[in-house]
Design an enzyme around this catalytic site. Structure first.
Site, PDB file in Angstrom:
ATOM      1  N   LYS A   1      61.029  32.977  22.060  1.00 61.37           N
ATOM      2  CA  LYS A   1      62.023  32.710  21.266  1.00 61.37           C
ATOM      3  C   LYS A   1      63.206  33.665  21.050  1.00 61.37           C
ATOM      4  O   LYS A   1      64.258  33.308  20.641  1.00 61.37           O
ATOM      5  CB  LYS A   1      61.320  32.628  19.740  1.00 61.37           C
ATOM      6  CG  LYS A   1      60.458  31.380  19.446  1.00 61.37           C
ATOM      7  CD  LYS A   1      61.467  30.168  19.288  1.00 61.37           C
ATOM      8  CE  LYS A   1      60.472  28.977  18.655  1.00 61.37           C
ATOM      9  NZ  LYS A   1      61.333  27.879  18.389  1.00 61.37           N
TER      10      LYS A   1
ATOM     11  N   SER B   1      53.918  30.276  26.277  1.00 56.88           N
ATOM     12  CA  SER B   1      55.310  30.715  25.535  1.00 56.88           C
ATOM     13  C   SER B   1      55.290  31.890  24.573  1.00 56.88           C
ATOM     14  O   SER B   1      56.249  32.260  24.181  1.00 56.88           O
ATOM     15  CB  SER B   1      55.523  29.357  24.799  1.00 56.88           C
ATOM     16  OG  SER B   1      54.371  29.096  23.920  1.00 56.88           O
TER      17      SER B   1
END
Length: 401
Positions: free
Chosen positions: A51, A302
């Site tokens: 992110k 992720s």
């Protein structure tokens, strides 16, 4: 400007500010799958997830005038840390709205970067509504977690790294929430390597993207509590869905038990710690959610922001789901040596007693009887069946919990 061009700009903007994460080949999973399997380790990224790429790209692309009132966003955790880190780097104020159920580790990590954290709402969507309302009164710049071209472009830089390291890639498996990650990745892959098969993976507890993928437009679906809280989005992006529809091959769903097993498996086999959202690609592979995989395959891990309490729960749940852990309750005669005999009978099945509790004071027990609760380490479901059958053969009255 086309999304691919924005991705190239983002790559230049970010390359000295973020970590170029490792692409690790797994011998164990490659043998299990029958094809080369690699992991792109964004769980090792700065702030613990991908992110930071989108948040930092968005913010460094803004003028100082646009940032003068600070930034504001909503997040289940990872985007929050990316925005907080980026704001600290750029010397601007950050306000982060997070759902009330956000794991404490993610909340504290966000605060550690100097951001103001507001806990509100039952899920991401409710927190996002609160953040948007606050943004109107403060004038802060809203940094969307996924539905923005600059955010998508930042996430798309992952694809450039993967394809540079592995030009003969055949399959790329990506977690899906609001869609910013897979949209950015797909936009880059379709230009550089259009033959690559791109598969998105969602939790069955939050299937909004798969519903939107089928419908051809953003759809809202109910969200249940899930280990993959980082991708638990009620409604995906208006900008991300068209990109995904045009560039992603398929979206598959995985169950909670499969996510737990994948987290535990990654810990055991690769020594990599990932959160639920980061484990969904491997969960899809291990449980045959994707048909016809062949050739070099990359699972994108992720993020790795998982708190210690959740790890303990996930490990137990993953072991239970894999048949590696068995809970039993057995009623015995309250006689000297009865417990020792039971222990010996269990040892004969080659199970290991992990925990034992001996209770003779329960009101539900007849006089002269005692209840024994056991937690056993086992080798799989076949071993569990052998244990239960052997104990029943020896006359024990037991209950599998």
């Amino acid at each position: 400007m086309q999304l691919y061009e924005l991705i190239l700009e983002a790559h230049e903007r970010l390359k000295k500010r973020i970590r170029r994460t490792e692409l690790i080949h797994s011998h164990y999973y490659s043998e299990k799958l029958g094809a080369p399997l690699l992991f792109k380790c964004e769980n090792l990224q700065r702030t613990g997830s991908f992110k930071i790429r989108g948040a930092l790209n968005f913010m460094t692309a803004q003028s100082r005038e646009a940032l003068k009132h600070g930034v504001i966003t909503a997040s289940a955790g990872n985007h929050a840390q990316g925005v907080a880190f980026s704001a600290d780097l750029l010397g601007v104020k950050a306000s982060i709205y997070m759902p009330e159920i956000t794991p404490p580790q993610k909340v504290q990590s966000t605060r550690d970067y100097g951001a103001e954290v507001v806990l509100t709402g039952r899920n991401f969507d409710e927190a996002c509504q609160a953040a948007l309302q606050a943004q109107h009164s403060t004038g802060a710049l809203f940094v969307h977690p996924f539905d923005d071209p600059l955010v998508m472009a930042g996430q798309g830089t992952i694809a450039l790294e993967i394809l540079e390291d592995l030009p003969d890639l055949k399959n790329l498996i990506v977690p899906v929430g609001g869609g910013g990650l897979i949209a950015g990745i797909a936009a880059a892959v379709r230009v550089i390597a259009p033959h690559v098969r791109i598969i998105g993976v969602e939790s069955m507890a939050a299937p909004s993207m798969s519903a939107s993928f089928k419908a051809g437009k953003p759809c809202e679906t109910p969200v249940s509590v899930t280990l993959a809280d980082g991708i638990a989005v009620k409604r995906p992006g208006a900008l991300t869905v068209p990109v995904i529809r045009g560039s992603v091959d398929e979206i598959v769903l995985v169950e909670e038990e499969e996510i737990a097993q994948a987290i535990v498996s990654l810990l055991e086999k690769t020594k990599l710690l990932v959160e639920g959202a980061g484990a969904v690609p491997l969960a899809a592979v291990l449980h045959d959610r994707i048909q016809g995989l062949s050739g070099k395959t990359v699972c994108l891990l992720s993020g790795g922001n998982i708190d210690v309490k959740t790890i303990a729960l996930v490990v137990e749940r993953g072991l239970l789901a894999a048949g590696r852990y068995l809970k039993l309750s057995i009623e015995l005669d309250d006689l000297p040596g009865a417990l020792a005999t039971l222990s010996a009978d269990i040892a004969a099945t080659r199970a290991n007693i992990f925990l034992i509790n001996h209770d003779r004071r329960s009101k539900s027990l007849p006089l002269g009887r005692t209840d024994v609760s056991l937690e056993l380490e086992t080798r799989g479901y076949e071993h569990i069946r052998e244990i239960v059958q052997e104990l029943e053969r020896k006359g024990y009255s037991l209950k599998v919990e």
